[in-house]
Design a protein around this motif. Structure first.
Motif, PDB file in Angstrom:
ATOM      1  N   THR A   1      -3.128   0.666   6.019  1.00 32.89           N
ATOM      2  CA  THR A   1      -3.141   2.062   5.424  1.00 32.89           C
ATOM      3  C   THR A   1      -2.866   2.856   6.580  1.00 32.89           C
ATOM      4  O   THR A   1      -2.813   2.554   7.719  1.00 32.89           O
ATOM      5  CB  THR A   1      -4.657   2.469   4.929  1.00 32.89           C
ATOM      6  OG1 THR A   1      -5.392   2.492   6.046  1.00 32.89           O
ATOM      7  CG2 THR A   1      -5.149   1.262   3.952  1.00 32.89           C
ATOM      8  N   THR A   2      -2.648   4.471   6.398  1.00 35.61           N
ATOM      9  CA  THR A   2      -2.189   5.265   7.372  1.00 35.61           C
ATOM     10  C   THR A   2      -3.549   5.418   8.182  1.00 35.61           C
ATOM     11  O   THR A   2      -3.456   5.557   9.344  1.00 35.61           O
ATOM     12  CB  THR A   2      -2.121   6.731   6.593  1.00 35.61           C
ATOM     13  OG1 THR A   2      -1.199   6.578   5.633  1.00 35.61           O
ATOM     14  CG2 THR A   2      -1.949   7.722   7.533  1.00 35.61           C
ATOM     15  N   HIS A   3      -5.060   5.169   7.526  1.00 41.13           N
ATOM     16  CA  HIS A   3      -5.948   5.625   8.472  1.00 41.13           C
ATOM     17  C   HIS A   3      -6.032   4.083   9.469  1.00 41.13           C
ATOM     18  O   HIS A   3      -6.298   4.322  10.659  1.00 41.13           O
ATOM     19  CB  HIS A   3      -7.418   5.065   7.685  1.00 41.13           C
ATOM     20  CG  HIS A   3      -8.547   5.310   8.435  1.00 41.13           C
ATOM     21  ND1 HIS A   3      -9.158   4.036   8.767  1.00 41.13           N
ATOM     22  CD2 HIS A   3      -9.009   6.381   9.049  1.00 41.13           C
ATOM     23  CE1 HIS A   3     -10.252   4.396   9.540  1.00 41.13           C
ATOM     24  NE2 HIS A   3     -10.438   5.814   9.728  1.00 41.13           N
TER      25      HIS A   3
ATOM     26  N   THR B   1       0.782  -1.138   0.071  1.00 45.45           N
ATOM     27  CA  THR B   1       0.055   0.109  -0.108  1.00 45.45           C
ATOM     28  C   THR B   1       1.040   1.250   0.024  1.00 45.45           C
ATOM     29  O   THR B   1       2.071   1.216   0.376  1.00 45.45           O
ATOM     30  CB  THR B   1      -0.747   0.101   1.226  1.00 45.45           C
ATOM     31  OG1 THR B   1      -0.121   0.130   2.314  1.00 45.45           O
ATOM     32  CG2 THR B   1      -1.707  -1.171   1.262  1.00 45.45           C
ATOM     33  N   PRO B   2       0.427   2.501  -0.265  1.00 44.23           N
ATOM     34  CA  PRO B   2       1.083   3.541  -0.207  1.00 44.23           C
ATOM     35  C   PRO B   2       1.568   3.859   1.194  1.00 44.23           C
ATOM     36  O   PRO B   2       3.173   4.270   1.302  1.00 44.23           O
ATOM     37  CB  PRO B   2       0.003   4.849  -0.552  1.00 44.23           C
ATOM     38  CG  PRO B   2      -0.942   4.289  -1.493  1.00 44.23           C
ATOM     39  CD  PRO B   2      -0.958   2.601  -1.008  1.00 44.23           C
TER      40      PRO B   2
ATOM     41  N   PRO C   1       7.736  13.187  -2.445  1.00 46.19           N
ATOM     42  CA  PRO C   1       8.961  12.695  -2.161  1.00 46.19           C
ATOM     43  C   PRO C   1       9.048  11.714  -1.106  1.00 46.19           C
ATOM     44  O   PRO C   1       8.198  12.038   0.018  1.00 46.19           O
ATOM     45  CB  PRO C   1       9.925  13.690  -1.915  1.00 46.19           C
ATOM     46  CG  PRO C   1       9.179  15.076  -2.511  1.00 46.19           C
ATOM     47  CD  PRO C   1       7.866  14.777  -2.555  1.00 46.19           C
ATOM     48  N   ARG C   2       9.717  10.521  -1.034  1.00 48.91           N
ATOM     49  CA  ARG C   2       9.405   9.627   0.169  1.00 48.91           C
ATOM     50  C   ARG C   2       9.835  10.282   1.490  1.00 48.91           C
ATOM     51  O   ARG C   2       8.936   9.661   2.356  1.00 48.91           O
ATOM     52  CB  ARG C   2      10.530   8.387  -0.187  1.00 48.91           C
ATOM     53  CG  ARG C   2      10.367   7.408   0.697  1.00 48.91           C
ATOM     54  CD  ARG C   2       8.984   6.581   0.506  1.00 48.91           C
ATOM     55  NE  ARG C   2       8.535   6.110  -0.888  1.00 48.91           N
ATOM     56  CZ  ARG C   2       8.697   5.145  -1.253  1.00 48.91           C
ATOM     57  NH1 ARG C   2       9.689   4.157  -1.068  1.00 48.91           N
ATOM     58  NH2 ARG C   2       8.094   4.959  -2.538  1.00 48.91           N
TER      59      ARG C   2
ATOM     60  N   ILE D   1      -3.786  11.777   3.024  1.00 47.90           N
ATOM     61  CA  ILE D   1      -2.290  11.251   2.948  1.00 47.90           C
ATOM     62  C   ILE D   1      -2.132   9.988   2.129  1.00 47.90           C
ATOM     63  O   ILE D   1      -1.105   9.893   1.312  1.00 47.90           O
ATOM     64  CB  ILE D   1      -1.754  10.935   4.429  1.00 47.90           C
ATOM     65  CG1 ILE D   1      -1.829  12.413   5.121  1.00 47.90           C
ATOM     66  CG2 ILE D   1      -0.521  10.380   4.239  1.00 47.90           C
ATOM     67  CD1 ILE D   1      -1.879  12.199   6.641  1.00 47.90           C
ATOM     68  N   ASP D   2      -3.024   8.952   2.183  1.00 45.65           N
ATOM     69  CA  ASP D   2      -2.789   7.670   1.235  1.00 45.65           C
ATOM     70  C   ASP D   2      -2.948   8.175  -0.160  1.00 45.65           C
ATOM     71  O   ASP D   2      -2.190   7.427  -0.883  1.00 45.65           O
ATOM     72  CB  ASP D   2      -3.851   6.490   2.016  1.00 45.65           C
ATOM     73  CG  ASP D   2      -3.489   6.122   3.212  1.00 45.65           C
ATOM     74  OD1 ASP D   2      -2.207   5.917   3.464  1.00 45.65           O
ATOM     75  OD2 ASP D   2      -4.115   5.409   4.082  1.00 45.65           O
ATOM     76  N   ALA D   3      -3.834   9.130  -0.313  1.00 43.11           N
ATOM     77  CA  ALA D   3      -4.126   9.408  -1.903  1.00 43.11           C
ATOM     78  C   ALA D   3      -2.611   9.965  -2.412  1.00 43.11           C
ATOM     79  O   ALA D   3      -2.667   9.811  -3.589  1.00 43.11           O
ATOM     80  CB  ALA D   3      -5.289  10.250  -2.146  1.00 43.11           C
ATOM     81  N   VAL D   4      -2.185  10.698  -1.706  1.00 40.27           N
ATOM     82  CA  VAL D   4      -0.895  11.707  -2.385  1.00 40.27           C
ATOM     83  C   VAL D   4       0.450  11.024  -1.952  1.00 40.27           C
ATOM     84  O   VAL D   4       1.455  11.348  -2.568  1.00 40.27           O
ATOM     85  CB  VAL D   4      -0.947  13.001  -1.877  1.00 40.27           C
ATOM     86  CG1 VAL D   4      -2.420  13.658  -2.161  1.00 40.27           C
ATOM     87  CG2 VAL D   4      -0.941  13.146  -0.516  1.00 40.27           C
TER      88      VAL D   4
END
Length: 320
Positions: A222-224, A134-135, A290-291, A282-285
């Motif tokens: 995920t971040t969530h 995942t991101p 930059p990492r 946040i997950d979308a972007v």
């Protein structure tokens, strides 16, 4: 002549909720154990929401040589109740906890039992996470997994109890001596750390053993999901502090300096509802940033949620 079954040397306790898709991997790995003493496997289904009992019946037929049994709760009673019920339903000298998302290697049982050859205590195996890319995982999770294991192995012996989790073992007599898992823990997390600490406080060694590292197939992170767990888990930490004091944990507040100020600022406005919106963004972007920037944004969200749970526990009053 009927052959008398061997008394199990070890009992594998598997707490499970919604595990119908995960259980076949775990049970198959346990059925393939090598050089293992006699052992039994008992799954406690914490409310059957997905047909887990039917899956277990199929697995029992598929692996007839495996001593597999199960208990099904009529409703969700929580992980503590499942773990204690599993211990009560079994008879092995060594209790091994294996969460339903593990993939044990062929010597899992052998090595857990051998970990207690030198006397009573607790044995911990760390997770080797096998997670979807995942991101969150790409920007933050993979690096954190490595750092987590490095930090755990570097801990002094008297602090390794902090990593008691879903891949652990203890002699049954010691489990009974400390009273099992504490039923006061109904929110997410900390029933494990409480258990590990009580072993340590009773004077028994609790040791992280590299040979017990086990693959861990957790749900996509995920971040969530990580931030919500941080919110609820840190509220449960307050229960631990109420029982044992803050001294066993050291500093439990937000970090100092500019980063600590940012964490506390995020915490001021953090609720489960705000996390749903901000974490999704946040997950979308994350993959488009930059990492380093993506990693800091995720860390700020997760640490802010943890600080919100510590400082404002009323925002995290949810039983599991």
């Amino acid at each position: 002549m009927t052959e008398t079954p061997l008394t199990p040397e070890a009992s594998v306790i598997v707490p499970s909720r919604g595990g119908a898709q995960r259980l076949p991997r775990l049970i198959g790995a346990l059925a393939a154990q090598e050089d293992a003493p006699p052992f039994e496997v008992h799954v406690v289904v914490d409310g059957d929401v997905d047909g887990s009992e039917a899956v277990l019946a199929q697995l029992a037929a598929e692996y007839p040589v495996l001593d597999l049994s199960w208990t099904v709760f009529g409703e969700n009673r929580g992980r503590v109740a499942a773990l204690n019920a599993g211990a009560d339903a079994t008879s092995g000298r060594i209790l091994i906890r294996a969460d339903d998302d593990l993939e044990p290697g062929p010597h899992y049982i052998r090595d857990h039992v051998a970990a207690h050859d030198d006397g009573p205590g607790g044995a911990i195996g760390l997770y080797v996470n096998v997670l979807e890319p995942t991101p969150y995982q790409r920007a933050y999770g993979d690096a954190q997994d490595v750092l987590h294991r490095e930090h755990a192995y570097a801990l002094p012996a008297d602090q390794q109890w902090r990593h008691w989790a879903g891949n652990v073992s203890v002699p049954r007599a010691l489990h009974e001596q400390i009273g099992g898992y504490d039923p006061d823990y109904r929110q997410y997390g900390w029933e494990d750390i409480d258990y590990g600490y009580r072993l340590h406080a009773a004077g028994y060694p609790v040791v992280i053993r590299p040979e017990l590292e086990t693959r861990h197939h957790a749900a996509a992170v995920t971040t969530h999901s990580k931030a919500v767990r941080a919110l609820h888990g840190t509220a449960a930490r307050n229960l631990f502090v109420g029982k044992h004091g803050a001294a066993p944990l050291g500093t439990i507040g937000a970090p100092r300096g500019a980063w600590g100020a940012a964490v506390r600022l995020v915490a001021l406005g953090t609720t489960e509802a705000t996390l749903t919106r901000s974490s999704a963004l946040i997950d979308a972007v994350a993959d488009h940033l930059p990492r380093g920037l993506a990693r800091r944004l995720i860390a700020l969200q997760v640490e802010g949620a943890a600080e919100a749970g510590r400082a404002h526990p009323h925002r995290a009053q949810r039983a599991i």
